[in-house]
Design an enzyme around this catalytic site. Sequence first.
Site, PDB file in Angstrom:
ATOM      1  N   GLU A   1       0.868  -1.180   0.000  1.00  0.00           N
ATOM      2  CA  GLU A   1       0.000   0.000   0.000  1.00  0.00           C
ATOM      3  C   GLU A   1       0.900   1.225   0.000  1.00  0.00           C
ATOM      4  OE1 GLU A   1      -2.952  -0.247  -0.659  1.00  0.00           O
ATOM      5  OE2 GLU A   1      -3.358  -2.350  -0.217  1.00  0.00           O
TER       6      GLU A   1
ATOM      7  N   CYS B   1      -1.438   9.295   2.410  1.00  0.00           N
ATOM      8  CA  CYS B   1      -1.099   8.714   1.107  1.00  0.00           C
ATOM      9  C   CYS B   1      -2.135   9.060   0.050  1.00  0.00           C
ATOM     10  CB  CYS B   1      -0.937   7.196   1.223  1.00  0.00           C
ATOM     11  SG  CYS B   1      -2.422   6.331   1.797  1.00  0.00           S
TER      12      CYS B   1
END
Length: 485
Positions: free
Chosen positions: A226, A260
């Site tokens: 991720e 993110c």
Amino acid sequence: MNAPANLDLESHKATLSRALDLQRAAHLRQGAPTAQGRIEWLDRCIGLLVDHQGEIADALNADFGSRSKDTTGLTDIAASIGPLKHAKENLTKWMRPEKRKTTPAILGLFGAKAEVQYQPKGVVGIISPWNFPINLTFAPLAGVLAAGNRAMIKPSEFTPITSELMKAMFAKAFSEDEIAVITGGPDIGQAFTSLPFDHLIFTGATSVARHVMRAAAENLVPVTLELGGKSPVILSRGADMAVAAGRIMAGKTLNAGQICLAPDYVLAPADQIDSFVAEAKAAVGRSFPTLKDNPDYTAVVAQRHYDRIKGHVDDARAKGATIVEINPAGEDLSQQEHRKIPPTLILNPTDDMTVMQDEIFGPLLPVKTYGKVEEAVDYINSHDRPLGLYWFGTDDAERDMVLNRTTSGGVTINDVIFHVAQEDLPFGGVGPAGMGSYHGRDGFMEFSHKKAVFQQLKKDIGPMLALRPPYGAAIRKYLAGQIKR
């Protein structure tokens, strides 16, 4: 005398291997946990978050220097309890074997069975980052535990107080052969990634992920990565500018942009740039009338990240971009206890600027212009595929064109970031933004082995016998029916 680095690495690996061996032995000895056993694990995690919520908020505030306790409550505590409860409510259904059709179909008619059984992989390694250290430990753990696995966790050294708190928390509720937390710096991280886990999930920077994947490959460990990247926003000409700017800036200022999925740059119609700037200023002013001593506005986590972000601004200014610093109270942030950077728009950036080359991970927002929306799509497609993509507008045909012509990990329409909060949607990246996905049932599937099980008929029947020698007319008739267009 300091020991050679390779000896330190081997020592760390030996220590960590003992923990892995302990968990693997328990998994083999006890077998796959029952649904009730998995629910109990999830309940223990929920209890840890509820019982330690104050300590978690204090630890993160100390690690960041200044971090809103309400932000922590929202993004790290509540956002972790949600996935755990979702898994708890659904895992019994997820665990059920899935029936499949037999081949040839006639076997099924006579009682043969084909199914997929979902089996725990065993021991899963979790490497969690510093920006949301609680959530990005507990959210994947929801899928890991729902699938019946044990876990070893390596939290970030950039939030050491929070990492040590997590180590103490888990030790209270779990035995070491269920969940083990290993703290330490890059040397521990390197040793951790070299372990022969049954699965490894890493959340962090793409540059580090390359090393993680290389280390995992030595043991053929499957990985979920991720990562991040530069998640773009397309402002359509039909967008409600006040609403869009408010939502974009809310996403950009949450955790001071250290997310993110934060909007990394905006693509706006050239004739609407002034409107966006005005609405962005107004939105920030409503949320943060002051910045310097405002507990709602988060500091940058470390000096090196502060210097990196300020360096982007200096580089963009030197190369001709227009810098719009949104500082509603006009405060002097050059003298401050913590590392706060005001929300900053960078207008008309060019690709030679560092701010357009790397994921920002801070409260800077470059704003580029386009003439036709196809130009915006072409710009996105000329760069690495992003973790998230955001489109604001009312034109359904344009929306569908953007969705069809771009590839990203996920998309939120008329907002930013929110697709990650949908527990029934997979969350993951594509290309440099990551691989694999989790959340909800997709997390259960990611951390499960999908075992194919075929149960043959107890007695032979004619069609089965025809497939064995001595061959004759029956098999030739069967082959003639199979080998054709």
